[in-house]
Design a protein around this motif. Structure first.
Motif, PDB file in Angstrom:
ATOM      1  N   ALA A 171       6.916 -33.604  13.470  1.00 65.14           N
ATOM      2  CA  ALA A 171       7.814 -32.611  12.906  1.00 65.14           C
ATOM      3  C   ALA A 171       7.189 -31.250  13.444  1.00 65.14           C
ATOM      4  CB  ALA A 171       7.416 -32.937  11.358  1.00 65.14           C
ATOM      5  N   VAL A 172       6.115 -30.973  13.392  1.00 65.88           N
ATOM      6  CA  VAL A 172       5.765 -29.613  13.913  1.00 65.88           C
ATOM      7  C   VAL A 172       6.231 -29.242  15.110  1.00 65.88           C
ATOM      8  CG1 VAL A 172       3.800 -28.171  14.793  1.00 65.88           C
ATOM      9  CG2 VAL A 172       3.561 -29.687  12.578  1.00 65.88           C
ATOM     10  N   SER A 173       6.357 -30.210  16.171  1.00 63.00           N
ATOM     11  CA  SER A 173       6.920 -29.948  17.347  1.00 63.00           C
ATOM     12  C   SER A 173       8.326 -29.618  17.453  1.00 63.00           C
ATOM     13  CB  SER A 173       6.621 -31.177  18.545  1.00 63.00           C
ATOM     14  OG  SER A 173       7.627 -32.204  18.094  1.00 63.00           O
ATOM     15  N   LEU A 174       9.053 -30.062  16.329  1.00 59.07           N
ATOM     16  CA  LEU A 174      10.366 -29.566  16.383  1.00 59.07           C
ATOM     17  C   LEU A 174      10.635 -28.133  16.229  1.00 59.07           C
ATOM     18  CD1 LEU A 174      11.880 -32.414  14.193  1.00 59.07           C
ATOM     19  CD2 LEU A 174      11.990 -32.217  16.732  1.00 59.07           C
ATOM     20  N   GLY A 175       9.702 -27.556  15.527  1.00 58.42           N
ATOM     21  CA  GLY A 175       9.638 -26.069  15.537  1.00 58.42           C
ATOM     22  C   GLY A 175       8.974 -25.552  16.339  1.00 58.42           C
ATOM     23  N   SER A 176       7.640 -25.847  16.810  1.00 56.36           N
ATOM     24  CA  SER A 176       6.899 -25.082  17.929  1.00 56.36           C
ATOM     25  C   SER A 176       6.051 -25.939  18.562  1.00 56.36           C
ATOM     26  CB  SER A 176       6.152 -24.038  17.211  1.00 56.36           C
ATOM     27  OG  SER A 176       4.900 -23.988  18.109  1.00 56.36           O
ATOM     28  N   THR A 177       6.367 -26.350  19.906  1.00 60.71           N
ATOM     29  CA  THR A 177       5.485 -27.253  20.706  1.00 60.71           C
ATOM     30  C   THR A 177       4.354 -26.804  20.870  1.00 60.71           C
ATOM     31  OG1 THR A 177       6.971 -26.288  22.633  1.00 60.71           O
ATOM     32  CG2 THR A 177       7.522 -28.472  21.806  1.00 60.71           C
ATOM     33  N   THR A 178       4.007 -25.431  20.919  1.00 65.42           N
ATOM     34  CA  THR A 178       2.718 -24.965  21.066  1.00 65.42           C
ATOM     35  C   THR A 178       1.833 -25.341  19.999  1.00 65.42           C
ATOM     36  OG1 THR A 178       3.888 -23.166  22.069  1.00 65.42           O
ATOM     37  CG2 THR A 178       1.315 -22.664  21.791  1.00 65.42           C
ATOM     38  N   MET A 179       2.374 -25.077  18.936  1.00 65.35           N
ATOM     39  CA  MET A 179       1.511 -25.476  17.573  1.00 65.35           C
ATOM     40  C   MET A 179       1.236 -26.733  17.613  1.00 65.35           C
ATOM     41  SD  MET A 179       1.001 -22.696  15.842  1.00 65.35           S
ATOM     42  CE  MET A 179       0.045 -23.556  14.460  1.00 65.35           C
ATOM     43  N   ALA A 180       2.282 -27.992  17.995  1.00 63.62           N
ATOM     44  CA  ALA A 180       2.127 -29.135  17.899  1.00 63.62           C
ATOM     45  C   ALA A 180       0.968 -29.492  18.945  1.00 63.62           C
ATOM     46  CB  ALA A 180       3.397 -29.773  18.234  1.00 63.62           C
ATOM     47  N   PHE A 181       0.911 -29.031  20.337  1.00 65.80           N
ATOM     48  CA  PHE A 181      -0.343 -29.132  21.067  1.00 65.80           C
ATOM     49  C   PHE A 181      -1.499 -28.841  20.686  1.00 65.80           C
ATOM     50  CE2 PHE A 181       3.003 -29.016  24.927  1.00 65.80           C
ATOM     51  CZ  PHE A 181       3.595 -30.094  24.557  1.00 65.80           C
ATOM     52  N   TYR A 182      -1.441 -27.719  19.805  1.00 68.05           N
ATOM     53  CA  TYR A 182      -2.764 -27.446  19.259  1.00 68.05           C
ATOM     54  C   TYR A 182      -3.077 -28.556  18.349  1.00 68.05           C
ATOM     55  CZ  TYR A 182      -2.902 -22.416  20.835  1.00 68.05           C
ATOM     56  OH  TYR A 182      -2.861 -21.294  21.538  1.00 68.05           O
ATOM     57  N   GLY A 183      -2.244 -28.981  17.489  1.00 65.04           N
ATOM     58  CA  GLY A 183      -2.645 -30.127  16.400  1.00 65.04           C
ATOM     59  C   GLY A 183      -3.062 -31.332  17.050  1.00 65.04           C
ATOM     60  N   ALA A 184      -2.469 -31.494  18.568  1.00 60.10           N
ATOM     61  CA  ALA A 184      -2.761 -32.652  19.195  1.00 60.10           C
ATOM     62  C   ALA A 184      -4.131 -32.720  19.456  1.00 60.10           C
ATOM     63  CB  ALA A 184      -1.905 -32.843  20.487  1.00 60.10           C
ATOM     64  N   GLU A 185      -5.088 -31.518  19.454  1.00 58.84           N
ATOM     65  CA  GLU A 185      -6.569 -31.730  19.595  1.00 58.84           C
ATOM     66  C   GLU A 185      -7.221 -32.714  18.627  1.00 58.84           C
ATOM     67  OE1 GLU A 185      -8.480 -30.435  21.689  1.00 58.84           O
ATOM     68  OE2 GLU A 185      -7.226 -28.868  22.811  1.00 58.84           O
ATOM     69  N   VAL A 186      -6.307 -33.093  17.634  1.00 59.88           N
ATOM     70  CA  VAL A 186      -6.956 -34.270  16.818  1.00 59.88           C
ATOM     71  C   VAL A 186      -7.406 -35.305  17.955  1.00 59.88           C
ATOM     72  CG1 VAL A 186      -4.843 -35.605  16.354  1.00 59.88           C
ATOM     73  CG2 VAL A 186      -6.730 -35.567  14.751  1.00 59.88           C
ATOM     74  N   GLU A 187      -6.771 -35.321  18.963  1.00 67.57           N
ATOM     75  CA  GLU A 187      -7.408 -36.492  19.949  1.00 67.57           C
ATOM     76  C   GLU A 187      -8.350 -36.077  20.672  1.00 67.57           C
ATOM     77  OE1 GLU A 187      -2.985 -38.391  21.621  1.00 67.57           O
ATOM     78  OE2 GLU A 187      -3.940 -36.646  22.546  1.00 67.57           O
ATOM     79  N   PRO A 188      -9.718 -36.564  20.735  1.00 66.75           N
ATOM     80  CA  PRO A 188     -10.848 -36.189  21.314  1.00 66.75           C
ATOM     81  C   PRO A 188     -10.727 -36.323  22.991  1.00 66.75           C
ATOM     82  CG  PRO A 188     -11.217 -38.162  20.427  1.00 66.75           C
ATOM     83  CD  PRO A 188      -9.708 -37.912  20.195  1.00 66.75           C
ATOM     84  N   PHE A 189      -9.733 -36.814  23.504  1.00 71.80           N
ATOM     85  CA  PHE A 189      -9.600 -37.121  24.919  1.00 71.80           C
ATOM     86  C   PHE A 189      -9.747 -36.088  25.967  1.00 71.80           C
ATOM     87  CE2 PHE A 189      -5.786 -40.176  23.284  1.00 71.80           C
ATOM     88  CZ  PHE A 189      -6.672 -40.756  22.441  1.00 71.80           C
ATOM     89  N   LYS A 190      -9.251 -34.674  25.550  1.00 74.40           N
ATOM     90  CA  LYS A 190      -9.439 -33.824  26.523  1.00 74.40           C
ATOM     91  C   LYS A 190     -10.855 -33.406  26.484  1.00 74.40           C
ATOM     92  CE  LYS A 190      -7.474 -29.148  27.185  1.00 74.40           C
ATOM     93  NZ  LYS A 190      -6.452 -28.400  26.583  1.00 74.40           N
ATOM     94  N   THR A 191     -11.530 -33.451  25.608  1.00 78.44           N
ATOM     95  CA  THR A 191     -12.986 -32.905  25.397  1.00 78.44           C
ATOM     96  C   THR A 191     -13.804 -34.290  26.098  1.00 78.44           C
ATOM     97  OG1 THR A 191     -12.716 -32.176  23.331  1.00 78.44           O
ATOM     98  CG2 THR A 191     -15.052 -32.520  23.869  1.00 78.44           C
ATOM     99  N   VAL A 192     -13.638 -35.398  25.764  1.00 76.03           N
ATOM    100  CA  VAL A 192     -14.575 -36.450  26.245  1.00 76.03           C
ATOM    101  C   VAL A 192     -14.258 -37.086  27.764  1.00 76.03           C
ATOM    102  CG1 VAL A 192     -15.151 -38.751  25.551  1.00 76.03           C
ATOM    103  CG2 VAL A 192     -14.987 -37.197  23.939  1.00 76.03           C
ATOM    104  N   ILE A 193     -12.780 -37.221  27.955  1.00 74.45           N
ATOM    105  CA  ILE A 193     -12.516 -37.780  29.148  1.00 74.45           C
ATOM    106  C   ILE A 193     -12.160 -36.631  30.291  1.00 74.45           C
ATOM    107  CG2 ILE A 193     -10.770 -39.227  30.237  1.00 74.45           C
ATOM    108  CD1 ILE A 193     -12.752 -40.681  28.098  1.00 74.45           C
ATOM    109  N   LEU A 194     -11.503 -35.722  29.882  1.00 72.11           N
ATOM    110  CA  LEU A 194     -10.773 -35.041  30.889  1.00 72.11           C
ATOM    111  C   LEU A 194     -12.016 -33.603  31.206  1.00 72.11           C
ATOM    112  CD1 LEU A 194      -7.071 -34.530  29.812  1.00 72.11           C
ATOM    113  CD2 LEU A 194      -8.017 -36.211  31.576  1.00 72.11           C
TER     114      LEU A 194
END
Ligand code: SF4
Ligand code: SF4
Length: 289
Positions: free
Chosen positions: A140-163
């Protein structure tokens, strides 16, 4: 990796028939998923990919954009086909580096006798929708702002741990570390309750074409062994498997064919052994006469 996994899933009955081989195979595969696919090659899918794909479908779709990262493209293509046959478990159970890390840490926790928390099924059932709410919220957030949704996607720890291999600002490292510690007490804590990618992959699970996981009429009625041993509590106390929660680890399938564990098979084996013992006793008696 994908060929080996496909062969293992197609011949899953043969894989689970040898419990030691199955365990070694699973732990080795998960180690390769974490170390090679995740930490070395950066092959970690994310809900960001799902949001980007949905937006591309709603606007000018351009393949070039998706081909920038060939490994991610190959993984998504495989997962898309696998979803039709085998649900989300193919990715979550075998190919997700963060999922693999949680499971391997849980294995260590078991070996160190760290007490495991058993979430009562009624509570578990009420917690698993959280990940769908997170996914739908991000969408729903991405429909308004993909940038905000990408910030929200930090709920995934993948970037921190894996990448980024934990080389990141401390709040991210603390959050990811907290999830991994929670996973030591509740296997795959993040997958069960929080992962928006897991939720996104679970949504098309109802479209699957085949039922690959076998159950017996006694499951849930007379026996609760698989219910108690499923690592992510994907089996209902009444017996059926919830396809949205199952990670296709094959643990219940190993039990399904184990005549030392599965009660209907144990009963059958004991009947056979009694019959064999009786016929052996009869032949000895006849020889003695
Ligand atoms: S639920 Fe999320 S973290 Fe867990 S295995 Fe699936 S995609 Fe990976
Ligand atoms: S034990 Fe069975 S139901 Fe549970 S996750 Fe593994 S394959 Fe799925």
């Amino acid at each position: 990796m994908l060929l080996v996994l496909t062969a293992a899933l197609v011949f899953q009955a043969a894989v689970v028939q040898r419990p030691k081989f199955y365990r070694v195979f699973r732990l080795s595969f998960l180690t390769v998923t974490l170390v090679w696919l995740g930490w070395y090659a950066g092959g970690q899918l994310s809900v960001v990919n799902v949001l980007t794909f949905s937006h591309a479908l709603m606007s000018d779709f351009n393949w070039d954009f998706f081909l920038i990262e060939p490994l991610i493209f190959i993984l998504w293509s495989y997962v898309a086909v696998a979803l039709l046959f085998l649900r989300r478990g193919v990715y979550c159970g075998w190919l997700c580096p963060f999922g693999a890390l949680q499971e391997l840490l849980s294995e260590v926790a078991h070996r160190l006798h760290i007490p495991q928390l058993s979430v009562p099924f009624a509570v578990h059932e009420r917690l698993w929708p959280i990940k769908y709410i997170i996914f739908l919220g991000l969408f729903a957030v991405s429909l308004g702002s993909t940038t905000m949704a990408f910030y929200g996607a930090e709920v995934e720890p993948f970037k921190t741990v894996i990448l980024l291999h934990f080389v990141r600002a401390w709040p991210f490292v603390l959050y990811a570390g907290g999830l991994l510690v929670a996973g030591l007490f509740i296997n795959r804590f993040f997958c069960r309750y929080l992962c928006p990618l897991g939720a996104a992959l679970a949504i098309p699970a109802r479209l699957r074409m085949f039922e690959w996981l076998k159950r017996r009429p006694q499951c849930g009625r007379e026996c609760q062994i698989c219910f108690n041993r499923c690592p992510v509590q994907a089996i209902h106390p009444e017996g059926p498997i919830n396809p949205n929660e199952c990670i296709h680890c094959l643990q219940c399938q190993a039990i399904y064919i184990d005549d030392m564990t599965c009660p209907p098979l144990v009963a059958k084996r004991k009947r056979r052994e009694r019959r064999d013992a009786l016929s052996a006793g009869t032949s000895v008696a006849m020889e003695e006469r």
